[in-house]
Design an enzyme around this catalytic site. Sequence first.
Site, PDB file in Angstrom:
ATOM      1  N   HIS A 113       0.823  -1.215   0.000  1.00  0.00           N
ATOM      2  CA  HIS A 113       0.000   0.000   0.000  1.00  0.00           C
ATOM      3  C   HIS A 113       0.856   1.263   0.000  1.00  0.00           C
ATOM      4  O   HIS A 113       1.871   1.335   0.676  1.00  0.00           O
ATOM      5  CB  HIS A 113      -1.047   0.004   1.113  1.00  0.00           C
ATOM      6  CG  HIS A 113      -0.537   0.045   2.523  1.00  0.00           C
ATOM      7  ND1 HIS A 113      -0.279   1.216   3.184  1.00  0.00           N
ATOM      8  CD2 HIS A 113      -0.253  -0.950   3.402  1.00  0.00           C
ATOM      9  CE1 HIS A 113       0.118   0.947   4.420  1.00  0.00           C
ATOM     10  NE2 HIS A 113       0.162  -0.357   4.587  1.00  0.00           N
TER      11      HIS A 113
ATOM     12  N   ASP B 286       6.058   0.980   6.389  1.00  0.00           N
ATOM     13  CA  ASP B 286       4.630   0.637   6.332  1.00  0.00           C
ATOM     14  C   ASP B 286       3.921   1.668   5.494  1.00  0.00           C
ATOM     15  O   ASP B 286       3.429   2.665   5.991  1.00  0.00           O
ATOM     16  CB  ASP B 286       4.083   0.562   7.762  1.00  0.00           C
ATOM     17  CG  ASP B 286       2.641   0.084   7.817  1.00  0.00           C
ATOM     18  OD1 ASP B 286       2.139  -0.421   6.805  1.00  0.00           O
ATOM     19  OD2 ASP B 286       2.030   0.215   8.886  1.00  0.00           O
TER      20      ASP B 286
ATOM     21  N   GLU C 213      -5.089   1.831   2.949  1.00  0.00           N
ATOM     22  CA  GLU C 213      -5.039   0.598   3.749  1.00  0.00           C
ATOM     23  C   GLU C 213      -5.194   0.918   5.219  1.00  0.00           C
ATOM     24  O   GLU C 213      -5.899   0.215   5.961  1.00  0.00           O
ATOM     25  CB  GLU C 213      -3.702  -0.125   3.502  1.00  0.00           C
ATOM     26  CG  GLU C 213      -3.623  -1.533   4.103  1.00  0.00           C
ATOM     27  CD  GLU C 213      -3.140  -1.575   5.546  1.00  0.00           C
ATOM     28  OE1 GLU C 213      -3.221  -2.648   6.167  1.00  0.00           O
ATOM     29  OE2 GLU C 213      -2.689  -0.538   6.082  1.00  0.00           O
ATOM     30  N   GLU C 214      -4.539   1.984   5.650  1.00  0.00           N
ATOM     31  CA  GLU C 214      -4.509   2.276   7.090  1.00  0.00           C
ATOM     32  C   GLU C 214      -5.871   2.680   7.641  1.00  0.00           C
ATOM     33  O   GLU C 214      -6.071   2.676   8.846  1.00  0.00           O
ATOM     34  CB  GLU C 214      -3.465   3.376   7.382  1.00  0.00           C
ATOM     35  CG  GLU C 214      -2.024   2.995   7.045  1.00  0.00           C
ATOM     36  CD  GLU C 214      -1.474   1.866   7.916  1.00  0.00           C
ATOM     37  OE1 GLU C 214      -2.199   1.337   8.763  1.00  0.00           O
ATOM     38  OE2 GLU C 214      -0.285   1.515   7.728  1.00  0.00           O
TER      39      GLU C 214
ATOM     40  N   ASP D 218       3.380  -6.405   3.292  1.00  0.00           N
ATOM     41  CA  ASP D 218       2.981  -5.341   4.226  1.00  0.00           C
ATOM     42  C   ASP D 218       3.344  -5.677   5.670  1.00  0.00           C
ATOM     43  O   ASP D 218       2.674  -5.246   6.607  1.00  0.00           O
ATOM     44  CB  ASP D 218       1.472  -5.052   4.105  1.00  0.00           C
ATOM     45  CG  ASP D 218       1.039  -3.840   4.926  1.00  0.00           C
ATOM     46  OD1 ASP D 218       1.918  -3.036   5.293  1.00  0.00           O
ATOM     47  OD2 ASP D 218      -0.161  -3.720   5.213  1.00  0.00           O
TER      48      ASP D 218
ATOM     49  N   HIS E 106       3.789   2.737  12.679  1.00  0.00           N
ATOM     50  CA  HIS E 106       2.834   3.826  12.981  1.00  0.00           C
ATOM     51  C   HIS E 106       3.423   4.903  13.883  1.00  0.00           C
ATOM     52  O   HIS E 106       2.697   5.551  14.627  1.00  0.00           O
ATOM     53  CB  HIS E 106       1.543   3.276  13.623  1.00  0.00           C
ATOM     54  CG  HIS E 106       0.766   2.362  12.724  1.00  0.00           C
ATOM     55  ND1 HIS E 106      -0.455   1.848  13.085  1.00  0.00           N
ATOM     56  CD2 HIS E 106       1.027   1.865  11.484  1.00  0.00           C
ATOM     57  CE1 HIS E 106      -0.915   1.082  12.103  1.00  0.00           C
ATOM     58  NE2 HIS E 106      -0.024   1.076  11.127  1.00  0.00           N
TER      59      HIS E 106
END
Lengths: 495, 495
Positions: free
Chosen positions: B307, B319, B353-354, B382, B453
Amino acid sequence: MSSRKVKIFVAEFLIFCLCLKLSFGGIIDNVVEQYAFDESEENVCNLPDTLVKEIAGYQNTVNRIIKEIVNGKFKGKTWDSLATLTDTFGPRMTCTESLENAIDYVKENMKRSGLENVHTENVTAPWWIRGYENADMVKPWKRNLPILGLGSSIGTPRGGIIADVIAVENFDEFKTIPEDQVKGKIVLFVPPWEGYEKTVVYRSEAASVAARKGAVGALIRSITPFSINSPHTGHQNYASDVKRIPVAALTVEDAQMMLRMYRRGQTITVNLEMSDRNNGNCVTRNTIGELEGTKYKNTSVVVVSGHLDSWDVGVGAMDDGGGAMISWKAVEFLKAMNLRPKRTIRAILWTSEEQGLIGAQNYLEDHKKNEKEEFNFFMESDIGTFEPRGLDFSGNADGACILKEVLKLMTSLNATEFSQPTDGGPDISWWTTRGYPGASLMNKNEKYFWYHHSNGDRMEVEDKDTLDKCTALWASAAYVISDLSVNFPRSLDSN
Amino acid sequence: MSSRKVKIFVAEFLIFCLCLKLSFGGIIDNVVEQYAFDESEENVCNLPDTLVKEIAGYQNTVNRIIKEIVNGKFKGKTWDSLATLTDTFGPRMTCTESLENAIDYVKENMKRSGLENVHTENVTAPWWIRGYENADMVKPWKRNLPILGLGSSIGTPRGGIIADVIAVENFDEFKTIPEDQVKGKIVLFVPPWEGYEKTVVYRSEAASVAARKGAVGALIRSITPFSINSPHTGHQNYASDVKRIPVAALTVEDAQMMLRMYRRGQTITVNLEMSDRNNGNCVTRNTIGELEGTKYKNTSVVVVSGHLDSWDVGVGAMDDGGGAMISWKAVEFLKAMNLRPKRTIRAILWTSEEQGLIGAQNYLEDHKKNEKEEFNFFMESDIGTFEPRGLDFSGNADGACILKEVLKLMTSLNATEFSQPTDGGPDISWWTTRGYPGASLMNKNEKYFWYHHSNGDRMEVEDKDTLDKCTALWASAAYVISDLSVNFPRSLDSN
């Protein structure tokens, strides 16, 4: 550990070599009992059998100390005390209320925990204030850059300075850039991590080197091998011949990104605003408590120490709450075990180490008159309290031989390693560089600089069981050295 | 990797078991060529010798792909491209200009790099805006607390909420606290790290659990095993039956400190201010480019994917910049090597995606009508692009046997490991949970959640040589699967 340490290490090594040379054959200044050591050749120990046996005779006592601290009634107490200290006062920056409150708290609790002659001694220290700090990359795109101003940095005008950035990897690369290109710019130094001593010169000197070519500000890649976008502060020094310009540390990630962008030919503009300032001096205090010796009280003292002050980021759990706490607790636990050695063990929690070893320097000045009589041995823990490995030593060949015998007692801690010269002990370098013997806690501190002078210096760095082992080693070594029949050999200058 | 993934993994595993049961004996939906596999018993492979030999026959081609990417003309190119992408656009949050600019940039550069049928497909995605966020502990002492609001959190009133904190380790402990004690408070959950899937429920559910008892705000210890005082964001979900309250992540260090303080009986007061808000929907795009097959074009496609969107902290290098980039570069490099397989390899760089696997969900809806004909195999990276180990597989027993043979070709990369069911592949789980075969990049991602994140998700997480190896494995596996004489076996529901 401050930037001054690097210089001091170099100086220390040179002076140490000189001392070894001067004292070849062992100029043993043995105030209490004159013991005739054989002349020790390098790396060959010829200690008297009686002394070797005497030291080995402490094994049972050392085993008891270790057992009580690591698995007995003191288990977990060092970590708990450090957590309470740091959770209560947070970071303990020189010239802040937090530090002075922490000093009062430690003083009161040293008394409660049975230490003797508990008191503080005043220290005049430089007062640097971190003000508002902000940096934004405004071109080629907008990004807030986490920064930490470097200790002693001046501020910017209100509203900050807006300037294009010149990014270089090192001083050599910077030399190749003409002065007219530097003038009015912010210079960013992005040295790769090559170990602390080699890399920290960029923290110490970036502002001066950049200012000399007319830069209006300096930035550095934080002095660390690892980052989670975490800036690292620390002391810097302005050279006397330059205009002072503001200087701050960026995170590794931002610094490296900007170097890549610069090398791609992109124009990078930064708005740097800092209201940091130097505010003269303040009075702070070294905090002292003892376990008085049975035979000697104010002479032939064994010092165990760490610094209670910290930077204003994180909480200084590692730098140097751990070292300060094991020094305090070593004395407290020995007293609680009714183990009172011949010599006094004096816990000193230095103040204002981070501003340039100020507390220890003041202490030296105040105690210099009778220092030859007053002091026997200096211990300091200021390079982490991770898994203990042994002791780093500063001193002469006879002293090395004695300390090696003492370390043989630490087998159950798996902490019998000996190294010389020490790579720790910044505060006690005021003495060790002049021939007094000293030791630092050698520990598995490979990750020390991950957290050093950053917001990552928190209780999570410290492990409960590990801290017990550090205290056990610290208490055991201090006890044996302070109880020996002979004073620790030293190699003092004729000065 | 979003919080939804956990639920999806559980669902996936259950559905996978069901599929295996339904398809025992191999319901092989082989659109292109009907190949009669022997019935495979669990863990025993009975692939036809001809197929085993066919796969082994790709060794020279795979060796060439690996050599060119790891040591040849593509060496370092994946990392360089990722650095340029992230240095140019920074983080790529759904519904931001940065993401849409990055999508345009990738689309243009996919074309330039020779990909075919390059285009984007629109996606309607939820628009959550992180506003001003600030938290201060105001009692027992003043400390600014770095926070990150959790995705979908509402804000506080202007000026924030000031409330006392109740700190608990877990939901069970929270159950023991009476409702009247919770009312009007901020609840802090400090679960120890017990792996992502087990711990992330505190991120997903903290606000709802706290709100149900009348709390006015919720805080969590960041979902990570390691911290340098770094908060970690991520998606959360409000239960339908609760009043929505603001929720944010503290750093591990601050959360644990406050838990210790609370347990010592101290009153902790926090001022939490957030202007975060949900702003309806926006339109974003999946980005697609292909290497068209020689035999099949729009049927029997092999998808390679990651992503392109990220959270708004760090730059999403890990990520999922890495996963997106190896998918793009795998196709680009195969084309540049003139390696064109029988089936089309389609690189899809998912969006949003998140925010809950939104880009992939939209893609499924848009392509569902003919999906049985359109798709052969789904690959997704991912869960990090660290040192590659092999592939995680979702699919039936015959598929497992084929993939194991393919992985034997990766010996020179030391990446021959096979695992089933997959623990990665959130976006492709829309297909793999319904019986389509898929694979995720298995890699040495033990430190993945250190950066996940957080502002630590930067280029420094990615290693140049390692990223080459990931691209090499990705390109090799995609090439072989897309060039096989048979379609990859699958186990579709009758639905």
